[in-house]
Write a protein that holds these residues in place. Structure first.
Motif, PDB file in Angstrom:
ATOM      1  N   LEU A  89      25.319  -3.263  16.282  1.00 14.22           N
ATOM      2  CA  LEU A  89      26.489  -2.292  15.956  1.00 14.22           C
ATOM      3  C   LEU A  89      27.591  -3.326  15.686  1.00 14.22           C
ATOM      4  O   LEU A  89      27.898  -4.208  16.164  1.00 14.22           O
ATOM      5  CB  LEU A  89      26.781  -1.400  17.321  1.00 14.22           C
ATOM      6  CG  LEU A  89      27.989  -0.665  17.514  1.00 14.22           C
ATOM      7  CD1 LEU A  89      27.830   0.255  16.534  1.00 14.22           C
ATOM      8  CD2 LEU A  89      28.370  -0.499  19.025  1.00 14.22           C
ATOM      9  N   GLU A  91      31.568  -2.031  15.187  1.00 16.27           N
ATOM     10  CA  GLU A  91      32.307  -0.584  15.624  1.00 16.27           C
ATOM     11  C   GLU A  91      33.832  -0.973  15.823  1.00 16.27           C
ATOM     12  O   GLU A  91      34.238  -2.043  16.092  1.00 16.27           O
ATOM     13  CB  GLU A  91      31.931  -0.182  16.980  1.00 16.27           C
ATOM     14  CG  GLU A  91      32.870   1.107  17.438  1.00 16.27           C
ATOM     15  CD  GLU A  91      32.105   1.737  18.579  1.00 16.27           C
ATOM     16  OE1 GLU A  91      31.830   3.034  18.662  1.00 16.27           O
ATOM     17  OE2 GLU A  91      31.732   0.695  19.490  1.00 16.27           O
ATOM     18  N   SER A 196      31.874   3.232  12.619  1.00 19.44           N
ATOM     19  CA  SER A 196      30.863   2.463  13.267  1.00 19.44           C
ATOM     20  C   SER A 196      29.543   2.458  12.217  1.00 19.44           C
ATOM     21  O   SER A 196      29.378   3.381  11.627  1.00 19.44           O
ATOM     22  CB  SER A 196      30.509   2.523  14.497  1.00 19.44           C
ATOM     23  OG  SER A 196      29.791   3.825  14.800  1.00 19.44           O
TER      24      SER A 196
END
Length: 229
Positions: A89, A91, A196
């Motif tokens: 991820l 973000e 994100s």
């Protein structure tokens, strides 16, 4: 290895000094200028040569990967996705004050020795949540690392380019030729604020000449249409 806080401090000082003189540059542009002072093409090349030296995220960084980008760690977080298995991820965590050119992601680097003279395809799956842009990228560097031999981050594509907004999982590919003088390959994914982006299922394979490169089309074998037909 260079001390990473020093280049970032230099970039902040440079931005302030230029602002005092009426010259407005973004934080990312100042990072690139500092990287050039160290003899590198841009901030990403500098960070690639200093794997693992960027400030840690509160998310665990997957083994073999390291954070990259042009960003303040108070604005983004990167690492293993907490709620999606086998995905990572990037973000945005700041609600304001994020420069328009700031981006963050994960990358890794490896030797070009086994790929010299070959055509390489990088493929991965991306999904976005309110994202400004999410993309994968691949770069081929020479020994000196000053100017890439080949690079594609999909950002200027009209089709099959970056994802944005909120999307389902979407596959993207980058195809580049690896020059005989290549020393290293670098690849990864990044997010441009806001929102994100998650990435998974990365793979790299060699392909034949029937698969076109996605950036820097190869030259024809000889001159064509000299009569302007």
């Amino acid at each position: 290895m260079l001390d990473f806080p020093a280049p970032k401090t230099m970039a902040k000082a440079l931005r302030g000094a230029l602002a005092d003189r009426g010259v407005s540059l973004s934080h990312g542009q100042c990072l690139d200028l500092v990287a050039k002072q160290f003899g590198f093409a841009d901030w990403n090349v500098l960070s690639a040569r200093n794997a693992g030296a960027l400030p840690p995220s509160d998310l665990p960084i997957p083994s073999g990967w390291f954070s990259c980008g042009s960003f303040d760690p108070d604005q983004f977080r990167v690492g293993r996705a907490p709620d999606v298995p086998d995905a990572s991820l990037a973000e945005t965590i700041a609600t304001s004050g994020v420069p328009s050119d700031a981006f963050a992601g994960l990358m890794q680097s490896f030797s070009a020795e086994a790929y010299r003279g070959k055509r390489v395809r990088l493929t991965a799956e991306l999904t976005a949540r309110g994202a400004g842009a999410g993309t994968i990228w691949l770069r081929v560097d020479p020994i000196d690392g000053v100017r890439p031999l080949a690079f594609d981050n999909m950002m200027d594509r009209k089709e099959d380019g970056p994802i944005s907004g909120t999307t389902d999982w979407t596959e993207r590919s980058v195809v580049l030729d690896v020059d005989d003088k290549a020393a290293s390959l670098h690849f990864g994914f990044f997010l441009k604020a806001p929102g994100s982006v998650l990435a998974r299922a990365f793979r790299i394979d060699t392909v034949d000449q029937t698969v076109p490169v996605t950036k820097g089309r190869p030259l024809p074998p000889g001159p064509v249409n000299l009569g302007f037909q």
